[in-house]
Design an enzyme around this catalytic site. Structure first.
Site, short mmCIF file in Angstrom:
data_model
loop_
_atom_site.label_atom_id
_atom_site.label_comp_id
_atom_site.label_asym_id
_atom_site.label_seq_id
_atom_site.Cartn_x
_atom_site.Cartn_y
_atom_site.Cartn_z
N ASP A 116 0.85 -1.18 0.00
CA ASP A 116 0.00 0.00 0.00
C ASP A 116 0.89 1.24 0.00
O ASP A 116 1.75 1.38 0.89
CB ASP A 116 -0.90 -0.02 1.24
N TYR A 118 1.20 5.66 -0.51
CA TYR A 118 0.72 6.82 0.27
C TYR A 118 1.01 8.03 -0.62
O TYR A 118 1.71 8.94 -0.21
CB TYR A 118 1.54 6.83 1.56
N HIS A 123 -3.73 13.92 0.52
CA HIS A 123 -4.03 12.98 1.61
C HIS A 123 -2.92 13.01 2.67
O HIS A 123 -3.20 13.12 3.87
CB HIS A 123 -4.19 11.57 1.07
N ARG A 132 -0.50 15.47 13.42
CA ARG A 132 0.66 16.19 13.97
C ARG A 132 0.44 17.69 13.83
O ARG A 132 1.18 18.38 13.12
CB ARG A 132 1.94 15.78 13.23
N GLU A 187 -10.51 3.86 2.95
CA GLU A 187 -9.52 4.54 2.12
C GLU A 187 -9.81 4.15 0.67
O GLU A 187 -9.63 2.99 0.28
CB GLU A 187 -8.09 4.15 2.52
N GLU A 189 -8.91 3.82 -2.93
CA GLU A 189 -7.62 3.72 -3.60
C GLU A 189 -7.78 3.05 -4.97
O GLU A 189 -8.81 2.47 -5.27
CB GLU A 189 -6.65 2.89 -2.75
N ASP A 221 -9.26 0.23 1.34
CA ASP A 221 -8.36 -0.24 2.40
C ASP A 221 -8.93 0.20 3.75
O ASP A 221 -8.47 1.15 4.36
CB ASP A 221 -6.97 0.35 2.16
N ARG A 225 -8.94 3.69 12.63
CA ARG A 225 -8.02 4.80 12.97
C ARG A 225 -7.54 4.77 14.41
O ARG A 225 -6.42 5.20 14.71
CB ARG A 225 -8.70 6.15 12.69
N GLN A 228 -4.97 1.98 14.71
CA GLN A 228 -3.79 2.43 13.98
C GLN A 228 -2.99 3.48 14.77
O GLN A 228 -1.77 3.41 14.86
CB GLN A 228 -4.25 3.01 12.64
N LYS A 241 -5.27 -2.13 9.84
CA LYS A 241 -5.54 -2.30 8.41
C LYS A 241 -5.79 -3.76 8.03
O LYS A 241 -6.48 -4.04 7.05
CB LYS A 241 -4.30 -1.87 7.60
N THR A 245 -9.20 -5.73 3.36
CA THR A 245 -8.97 -4.79 2.26
C THR A 245 -9.82 -5.30 1.10
O THR A 245 -9.63 -6.44 0.66
CB THR A 245 -7.48 -4.81 1.85
N THR A 332 -4.60 6.32 -0.36
CA THR A 332 -5.85 7.05 -0.41
C THR A 332 -5.77 8.16 -1.45
O THR A 332 -4.83 8.94 -1.47
CB THR A 332 -6.13 7.67 0.96
N GLU A 346 -10.44 12.44 6.70
CA GLU A 346 -10.29 13.77 6.09
C GLU A 346 -11.63 14.47 5.91
O GLU A 346 -11.76 15.67 6.14
CB GLU A 346 -9.59 13.64 4.72
#
Lengths: 398, 398
Positions: A116, A118, A123, A132, A187, A189, A221, A225, A228, A241, A245, A332, A346
């Site tokens: 997978d 990113y 995203h 963060r 997600e 994808e 996917d 959260r 994770q 995850k 999937t 994503t 998001e």
């Protein structure tokens, strides 16, 4: 023009011809190609000598066919097009067309390794800002290489498979709490299916993308959260995850997407040699995410920062081998606007800004929720190709 | 006592009986059981009706046999013991014994998913101290769950396979530098081979460990520390690991390790319910790491903080299914002392404290270096079992 009625303009015309694996009743799994709302029984077609693939189309999964490589993929495609457009073949082919309503779709290929990526800048920036706050949203490595990680191949399931809400640990005020996930997310994808393997120790060049990759599947996917967030330092996502999937039942061949390649976003800083791609091309796939039938987002795949050819070159730059059935997903797909994001994390900004779905304020997934991701791509002569959807319904934790 | 000469006291006596897959010359791969310096041809034994396993021993990999489950594993083991200890069977069995020197070993099973844990407190603390100096060496989640991630199943190779030095990006003063890794390292680990699958959505209890896990292999999870350091934020190790993971050619059945189970270190804080194990048992495996034939470290597996049964329970707590051929590894085995660590990163403290090997000061791996990991375990009546070694030689970057 096909002699099959109702096919033109359906999104599954003769310019598309995606492959899948179907069953009728309690029959064995058979390879099929979708045309309109029908499935052309390819096992039957090979048995009847209408298509020749050395028996690869008479297997319970697509792996043997995927291993044959592009010349055979293209030859089979040309032959199927002939069969479906030349009236002369009608009498032989018509008995091999099965209504979609009468089949059950299986996982189209046995997944070897699942990676997978990113690769959407929007995203990655959104997730960085949410997780963060106050720090630069992208980490220093992000624009130098396509960040990725391995997922669990054994829990890749076909579209329609129920998704059981996972148990796990999540952060709590007095240490971790154990129970069903309370922040279950999606997600949206795009996945790439590897047909032709490569040996250990050899790098695959970005330019050789189409020699190895057969086609494209939509991917969801599913992501817990809360699980994770607690587990992912320092070795990355794991149980958040690996519970499921989902992939579409239909693999759209790259050959069907010739009109969908578009220039990818410019990359600054310039990338190192093995990631250079000339021309640098993305795919103009337009996704739609439906939450209980309501369209909540339209992620644009064309805007992905890293392209599938770059991802493949990166995946193998250390000499990692490829196997038939390897699946790598884009990460994503999110565009710059809130109604273009590929995750509910998001869409609801970490759950702090609920959206209204079915008249109710919603953040993460509730039991019984169904999420469906669809996509279209430009086909020849102004036509549109519809990728096989990926859908799943959340069932309560066991 | 076996009638086979030279077997007792060899580390591969009749109390051990590890399984592997061998070839003689250009012959097909066959399942074998090691006894002393001989291989008992199990395919031949099943063909001759000496062992019954429904054809599972006449396969090119162990997967079909692994899938049969513990009652069959134990029955086969008892029967092999009979064949090798009862003189009455000598005439029938002797022709099926092939000298080890005449065989080439293959990967013993097709790896489904590969998971790598991080379960030595000493290793995790050492790595934390080296990579994040001045911060607490263990992250807050470490004592609450066995941290793990998925690796690349397709690049798991059998002991003896050359390891090509990987290319990749590493951090440099003016941004990333691309080239062959300059900090190639090892990770001495113990791997667990899953035989019996479990369905999606079901948790496997720690207490059911022995129903699912067939046995143990030594693992060297080769690691390019420079590639890893640059890529691993935020999604974990990827290309720094995926170029090769070596496993021993011989799987030691759990049945052979009955005398090796010992109380595992106490866990504080107490773990949540699904990780509770009663009794809480580790395995007294004593590893030795050889660098070009010189013993440089003796990692003690008995001191691992998280046990294999806990790892299995964690791996499936989110409902992830198990497949026959799943492999999960312990993570680097390191003890409290410098001569007990399972990586050269630790042995040389991030490359800052070279060790003398072959009369030269060394930090990371040079081309031509060979690393071998061996291990012993207590057997019955004061005997010692020797696990199949895992070895590999570094070859120059392509």
């Amino acid at each position: 023009m096909s002699w099959v009625a109702g096919v033109e303009g359906s999104g599954y015309g003769v310019h598309h011809l995606p492959y899948g694996v179907f069953r009728v009743g309690s029959g064995e799994p058979r390879i099929g190609v979708r045309v309109g709302d029908l499935v052309l029984d390819m096992a039957g077609a090979e048995e009847a000598g209408l298509v020749l693939a050395g028996g690869a189309l008479r297997q319970p999964t697509l792996n043997a066919f995927l291993a044959l490589g592009r010349p055979q993929w293209t030859a089979s495609r040309q032959r199927i097009t002939e069969l479906l457009t030349d009236e002369a073949h009608r009498a032989a082919v018509e008995p091999l067309l099965v209504p979609l309503a009468e089949v059950r779709m299986e996982l189209p290929f046995e997944v070897a390794d699942y990676v997978d990526f990113y690769s959407s800048e929007h995203h990655a920036s959104n997730v960085g800002s949410i997780f963060r706050p106050g720090q630069p949203p992208l980490l220093p490595n992000w624009k130098h290489l396509p960040i990725g990680y391995h997922g669990r191949a054994g829990t890749v399931v076909v579209s329609g498979t129920p998704v059981v809400r996972p148990h796990g640990q999540r952060p709590g005020p007095q240490g971790p709490v154990y129970g069903p996930s309370v922040r279950l997310d999606i997600e949206a994808e795009v996945g790439f299916v590897v047909g032709v393997s490569s040996p250990l120790g050899r790098r695959v060049a970005a330019a050789d993308f189409a020699d190895h990759v057969f086609g494209v599947v939509l991917v969801n996917d599913w992501s817990a959260r809360d699980i994770q967030a607690w587990e992912y330092q320092p070795l990355g996502p794991f149980l958040g995850k690996s519970f499921a999937t989902s992939v579409a039942a239909w693999i759209t061949p790259l050959d069907a997407l010739r009109h969908a390649f578009v220039p990818a976003p410019e990359q600054d800083p310039p990338v190192v040699d093995y990631l250079r791609e000339e021309p640098h091309l993305g795919l103009d796939l337009r996704l739609t995410v439906y939450w209980n039938g309501e369209a909540v987002s339209e992620p644009p795949f064309a805007g992905m920062y890293w392209t599938p050819a770059q991802q493949l070159a990166h995946l193998t730059v250390n000499g990692a081998s490829l196997r038939t059935g390897d699946l790598y997903a884009s990460g994503t797909v999110s565009g710059p606007h809130r109604d273009q994001v590929g995750s509910f994390l998001e869409l609801t900004w970490g759950g702090t800004e609920p959206v209204v779905v079915g008249g109710a304020k919603r953040t993460f997934l509730a039991d019984g929720d169904t999420v469906t991701v669809t996509a279209t791509a430009p086909g020849p002569d102004g036509s549109t190709i519809e990728l096989g959807e990926v859908t799943g319904t959340v069932t309560p934790a066991n």
